[in-house]
Scaffold this motif. Sequence first.
Motif, PDB file in Angstrom:
ATOM      1  N   ALA A 148       0.828  -1.210   0.000  1.00  0.00           N
ATOM      2  CA  ALA A 148       0.000   0.000   0.000  1.00  0.00           C
ATOM      3  C   ALA A 148       0.861   1.258   0.000  1.00  0.00           C
ATOM      4  O   ALA A 148       0.520   2.257  -0.652  1.00  0.00           O
ATOM      5  N   GLU A 149       1.966   1.194   0.688  1.00  0.00           N
ATOM      6  CA  GLU A 149       2.893   2.321   0.757  1.00  0.00           C
ATOM      7  C   GLU A 149       3.459   2.659  -0.614  1.00  0.00           C
ATOM      8  O   GLU A 149       3.675   3.827  -0.942  1.00  0.00           O
ATOM      9  N   ARG A 150       3.662   1.641  -1.431  1.00  0.00           N
ATOM     10  CA  ARG A 150       4.243   1.831  -2.759  1.00  0.00           C
ATOM     11  C   ARG A 150       3.193   2.157  -3.811  1.00  0.00           C
ATOM     12  O   ARG A 150       3.539   2.664  -4.888  1.00  0.00           O
ATOM     13  N   HIS A 151       1.918   1.846  -3.513  1.00  0.00           N
ATOM     14  CA  HIS A 151       0.870   2.023  -4.515  1.00  0.00           C
ATOM     15  C   HIS A 151      -0.324   2.798  -3.947  1.00  0.00           C
ATOM     16  O   HIS A 151      -1.465   2.302  -3.975  1.00  0.00           O
ATOM     17  N   PRO A 152      -0.100   4.005  -3.468  1.00  0.00           N
ATOM     18  CA  PRO A 152      -1.195   4.788  -2.871  1.00  0.00           C
ATOM     19  C   PRO A 152      -2.313   5.109  -3.857  1.00  0.00           C
ATOM     20  O   PRO A 152      -3.473   5.258  -3.455  1.00  0.00           O
ATOM     21  N   ARG A 153      -1.978   5.201  -5.143  1.00  0.00           N
ATOM     22  CA  ARG A 153      -2.995   5.520  -6.151  1.00  0.00           C
ATOM     23  C   ARG A 153      -4.029   4.398  -6.246  1.00  0.00           C
ATOM     24  O   ARG A 153      -5.240   4.658  -6.334  1.00  0.00           O
ATOM     25  N   ILE A 154      -3.562   3.157  -6.220  1.00  0.00           N
ATOM     26  CA  ILE A 154      -4.486   2.028  -6.295  1.00  0.00           C
ATOM     27  C   ILE A 154      -5.297   1.922  -5.005  1.00  0.00           C
ATOM     28  O   ILE A 154      -6.501   1.650  -5.039  1.00  0.00           O
ATOM     29  N   VAL A 155      -4.641   2.160  -3.876  1.00  0.00           N
ATOM     30  CA  VAL A 155      -5.348   2.141  -2.594  1.00  0.00           C
ATOM     31  C   VAL A 155      -6.468   3.170  -2.600  1.00  0.00           C
ATOM     32  O   VAL A 155      -7.598   2.897  -2.158  1.00  0.00           O
ATOM     33  N   LYS A 156      -6.165   4.346  -3.117  1.00  0.00           N
ATOM     34  CA  LYS A 156      -7.165   5.414  -3.184  1.00  0.00           C
ATOM     35  C   LYS A 156      -8.359   4.995  -4.029  1.00  0.00           C
ATOM     36  O   LYS A 156      -9.523   5.246  -3.666  1.00  0.00           O
ATOM     37  N   LYS A 157      -8.099   4.317  -5.146  1.00  0.00           N
ATOM     38  CA  LYS A 157      -9.187   3.861  -6.014  1.00  0.00           C
ATOM     39  C   LYS A 157     -10.039   2.804  -5.314  1.00  0.00           C
ATOM     40  O   LYS A 157     -11.274   2.793  -5.443  1.00  0.00           O
ATOM     41  N   ILE A 158      -9.396   1.915  -4.582  1.00  0.00           N
ATOM     42  CA  ILE A 158     -10.139   0.884  -3.846  1.00  0.00           C
ATOM     43  C   ILE A 158     -11.123   1.543  -2.886  1.00  0.00           C
ATOM     44  O   ILE A 158     -12.297   1.171  -2.819  1.00  0.00           O
ATOM     45  N   VAL A 159     -10.641   2.550  -2.168  1.00  0.00           N
ATOM     46  CA  VAL A 159     -11.480   3.248  -1.192  1.00  0.00           C
ATOM     47  C   VAL A 159     -12.578   4.042  -1.891  1.00  0.00           C
ATOM     48  O   VAL A 159     -13.757   4.008  -1.488  1.00  0.00           O
ATOM     49  N   GLU A 160     -12.212   4.757  -2.947  1.00  0.00           N
ATOM     50  CA  GLU A 160     -13.196   5.580  -3.666  1.00  0.00           C
ATOM     51  C   GLU A 160     -14.292   4.742  -4.311  1.00  0.00           C
ATOM     52  O   GLU A 160     -15.424   5.209  -4.464  1.00  0.00           O
ATOM     53  N   ASP A 161     -13.968   3.519  -4.672  1.00  0.00           N
ATOM     54  CA  ASP A 161     -14.968   2.626  -5.274  1.00  0.00           C
ATOM     55  C   ASP A 161     -15.893   2.013  -4.220  1.00  0.00           C
ATOM     56  O   ASP A 161     -16.802   1.245  -4.569  1.00  0.00           O
ATOM     57  N   GLY A 162     -15.647   2.316  -2.960  1.00  0.00           N
ATOM     58  CA  GLY A 162     -16.541   1.873  -1.892  1.00  0.00           C
ATOM     59  C   GLY A 162     -16.226   0.529  -1.277  1.00  0.00           C
ATOM     60  O   GLY A 162     -17.066  -0.066  -0.594  1.00  0.00           O
ATOM     61  N   HIS A 163     -15.016   0.038  -1.496  1.00  0.00           N
ATOM     62  CA  HIS A 163     -14.630  -1.250  -0.931  1.00  0.00           C
ATOM     63  C   HIS A 163     -14.023  -1.067   0.467  1.00  0.00           C
ATOM     64  O   HIS A 163     -13.560   0.012   0.819  1.00  0.00           O
ATOM     65  N   GLU A 164     -14.036  -2.138   1.207  1.00  0.00           N
ATOM     66  CA  GLU A 164     -13.499  -2.117   2.569  1.00  0.00           C
ATOM     67  C   GLU A 164     -12.025  -2.512   2.552  1.00  0.00           C
ATOM     68  O   GLU A 164     -11.612  -3.369   1.773  1.00  0.00           O
ATOM     69  N   ILE A 165     -11.246  -1.872   3.425  1.00  0.00           N
ATOM     70  CA  ILE A 165      -9.817  -2.164   3.529  1.00  0.00           C
ATOM     71  C   ILE A 165      -9.544  -2.962   4.799  1.00  0.00           C
ATOM     72  O   ILE A 165      -9.984  -2.605   5.892  1.00  0.00           O
TER      73      ILE A 165
END
Length: 253
Positions: free
Chosen positions: A95-112
């Motif tokens: 997640a530290e290396r790929h914050p853009r993908i993490v952001k998309k996961i959250v914006e799409d409404g998925h749980e982390i």
Amino acid sequence: MKFFYILDGKKIKKWLLIISIAFVTASILYIQQIANESVFSNDLGPKAIYRVENKKNELALTFDISWGETNAIPILNVLKKHDVKATFFLSASWAERHPRIVKKIVEDGHEIGSMGYEYKNYTELERGKIIRDLAQAKKVFDTLGMKHVSFLRVPTGNFNKNVLKTVHSFGYTVVHWSVDSKDWLNPGVNSIVQNVTENAKSGDIVLLHASDSAKQTAQALEQIIIWMKKEGYKSVPISDLVNNAHIKSKEIK
């Protein structure tokens, strides 16, 4: 004829003492028995959730990510296309290396959910090292704006009572799975679909992967979702699945 019983005070005290000792001993043994039971089988210790009793035809699609950036986006696109919500368990180092993908996961409404920082087998680590790994992961998630991550999937899926207690003391609930798609083996799209559709039912937690090692997951996911809709199943995040549901757990030695 009348009979009179003369009570000996000393004998009474003696018997009361014996009874008290026996009662205390029995209580201690009972408490020890409870303590020695699996943390899965009583309400006193931490648990690892692997499925729930759910009467709403809900199940949980869960995705592990520990490396790579190729497969996550196609999987997210399939989920968005079908308006399906899932839970993503992330290694914090990824997640530290790929914050853009993490952001998309959250914006799409998925749980982390968390998988700790480094993808290491916790059963091979000392308690202190597990705590440091969890603390480092929490720092990353906090920095990324996710301050309330409450679920954790233990890296490699291996855990024991000591691992559960350590993770629980850090405030996490461990989430395992009841249906393994085996997508990380890349056995073919049809095999992945079959592994899920022949075994999944309401209340199940399905293990999938969004790391680059699982090259066939996005294609299989499309078919799995179509099957779910046909059978009347709905995918929900883990938090929704466990709310007001009877949690199923297994004994761990």
